[in-house]
Scaffold this motif. Structure first.
Motif, PDB file in Angstrom:
ATOM      1  N   PRO A   4       0.828  -1.214   0.000  1.00  0.00           N
ATOM      2  CA  PRO A   4       0.000   0.000   0.000  1.00  0.00           C
ATOM      3  C   PRO A   4       0.859   1.259   0.000  1.00  0.00           C
ATOM      4  O   PRO A   4       1.859   1.341   0.721  1.00  0.00           O
ATOM      5  CB  PRO A   4      -0.819  -0.114   1.288  1.00  0.00           C
ATOM      6  CG  PRO A   4      -0.807  -1.552   1.616  1.00  0.00           C
ATOM      7  CD  PRO A   4       0.487  -2.099   1.111  1.00  0.00           C
ATOM      8  N   LYS A   5       0.468   2.235  -0.832  1.00  0.00           N
ATOM      9  CA  LYS A   5       1.256   3.460  -0.977  1.00  0.00           C
ATOM     10  C   LYS A   5       1.067   4.384   0.219  1.00  0.00           C
ATOM     11  O   LYS A   5       1.979   5.106   0.597  1.00  0.00           O
ATOM     12  CB  LYS A   5       0.807   4.178  -2.254  1.00  0.00           C
ATOM     13  CG  LYS A   5       1.774   5.258  -2.722  1.00  0.00           C
ATOM     14  CD  LYS A   5       1.383   5.753  -4.102  1.00  0.00           C
ATOM     15  CE  LYS A   5       2.446   6.686  -4.661  1.00  0.00           C
ATOM     16  NZ  LYS A   5       2.105   7.098  -6.044  1.00  0.00           N
ATOM     17  N   ARG A   6      -0.160   4.366   0.776  1.00  0.00           N
ATOM     18  CA  ARG A   6      -0.477   5.283   1.874  1.00  0.00           C
ATOM     19  C   ARG A   6      -0.973   4.478   3.072  1.00  0.00           C
ATOM     20  O   ARG A   6      -1.646   3.459   2.902  1.00  0.00           O
ATOM     21  CB  ARG A   6      -1.575   6.273   1.448  1.00  0.00           C
ATOM     22  CG  ARG A   6      -1.128   7.283   0.409  1.00  0.00           C
ATOM     23  CD  ARG A   6      -0.634   8.574   1.042  1.00  0.00           C
ATOM     24  NE  ARG A   6      -0.163   9.489   0.015  1.00  0.00           N
ATOM     25  CZ  ARG A   6       1.139   9.758  -0.193  1.00  0.00           C
ATOM     26  NH1 ARG A   6       2.074   9.198   0.546  1.00  0.00           N
ATOM     27  NH2 ARG A   6       1.494  10.607  -1.137  1.00  0.00           N
ATOM     28  N   LYS A   7      -0.679   4.997   4.251  1.00  0.00           N
ATOM     29  CA  LYS A   7      -1.237   4.428   5.481  1.00  0.00           C
ATOM     30  C   LYS A   7      -2.754   4.651   5.489  1.00  0.00           C
ATOM     31  O   LYS A   7      -3.217   5.741   5.118  1.00  0.00           O
ATOM     32  CB  LYS A   7      -0.592   5.135   6.679  1.00  0.00           C
ATOM     33  CG  LYS A   7      -1.147   4.752   8.035  1.00  0.00           C
ATOM     34  CD  LYS A   7      -0.418   5.558   9.110  1.00  0.00           C
ATOM     35  CE  LYS A   7      -1.040   5.306  10.460  1.00  0.00           C
ATOM     36  NZ  LYS A   7      -0.288   6.014  11.522  1.00  0.00           N
ATOM     37  N   THR A   8      -3.526   3.623   5.881  1.00  0.00           N
ATOM     38  CA  THR A   8      -4.982   3.769   5.970  1.00  0.00           C
ATOM     39  C   THR A   8      -5.309   4.700   7.133  1.00  0.00           C
ATOM     40  O   THR A   8      -4.857   4.467   8.259  1.00  0.00           O
ATOM     41  CB  THR A   8      -5.643   2.401   6.183  1.00  0.00           C
ATOM     42  OG1 THR A   8      -5.169   1.499   5.193  1.00  0.00           O
ATOM     43  CG2 THR A   8      -7.146   2.499   6.066  1.00  0.00           C
ATOM     44  N   SER A   9      -6.079   5.761   6.846  1.00  0.00           N
ATOM     45  CA  SER A   9      -6.398   6.750   7.879  1.00  0.00           C
ATOM     46  C   SER A   9      -7.356   6.170   8.910  1.00  0.00           C
ATOM     47  O   SER A   9      -8.059   5.189   8.653  1.00  0.00           O
ATOM     48  CB  SER A   9      -7.013   7.992   7.238  1.00  0.00           C
ATOM     49  OG  SER A   9      -8.288   7.683   6.720  1.00  0.00           O
ATOM     50  N   LYS A  12     -10.905   6.228   7.590  1.00  0.00           N
ATOM     51  CA  LYS A  12     -11.190   5.158   6.611  1.00  0.00           C
ATOM     52  C   LYS A  12     -11.420   3.832   7.339  1.00  0.00           C
ATOM     53  O   LYS A  12     -12.358   3.086   7.020  1.00  0.00           O
ATOM     54  CB  LYS A  12     -10.015   5.065   5.628  1.00  0.00           C
ATOM     55  CG  LYS A  12     -10.146   3.973   4.573  1.00  0.00           C
ATOM     56  CD  LYS A  12     -11.253   4.271   3.581  1.00  0.00           C
ATOM     57  CE  LYS A  12     -11.456   3.092   2.642  1.00  0.00           C
ATOM     58  NZ  LYS A  12     -12.672   3.243   1.852  1.00  0.00           N
TER      59      LYS A  12
END
Ligand code: ZN
Length: 60
Positions: A4-9, A12
């Motif tokens: 995954p490119k971004r950490k899951t907020s 989310k």
């Protein structure tokens, strides 16, 4: 391996889990003997009745 490119907020994650909280909500029925709320397919903790018969003695 794909990562995954971004950490899951937090928002989310919370919004994803919010649907299952209502889906998996425990069903609460009313005891036909004493009208107390009880879980389905369980002996009533208040009066000890199940299927309109006294199964366990709770008043001791
Ligand atoms: Zn009951």
């Amino acid at each position: 391996m794909a990562v995954p490119k971004r950490k899951t907020s937090k928002a989310k994650t919370a919004s994803r889990r919010a649907s299952s909280y209502t889906l998996n909500k425990a069903t609460i029925n009313v005891c036909p003997n004493c009208q107390e709320p009880k879980l389905p397919h369980r002996v009533c903790a208040n009066c000890g009745h199940y299927d309109s018969k006294e199964v366990i003695n709770v008043e001791a």
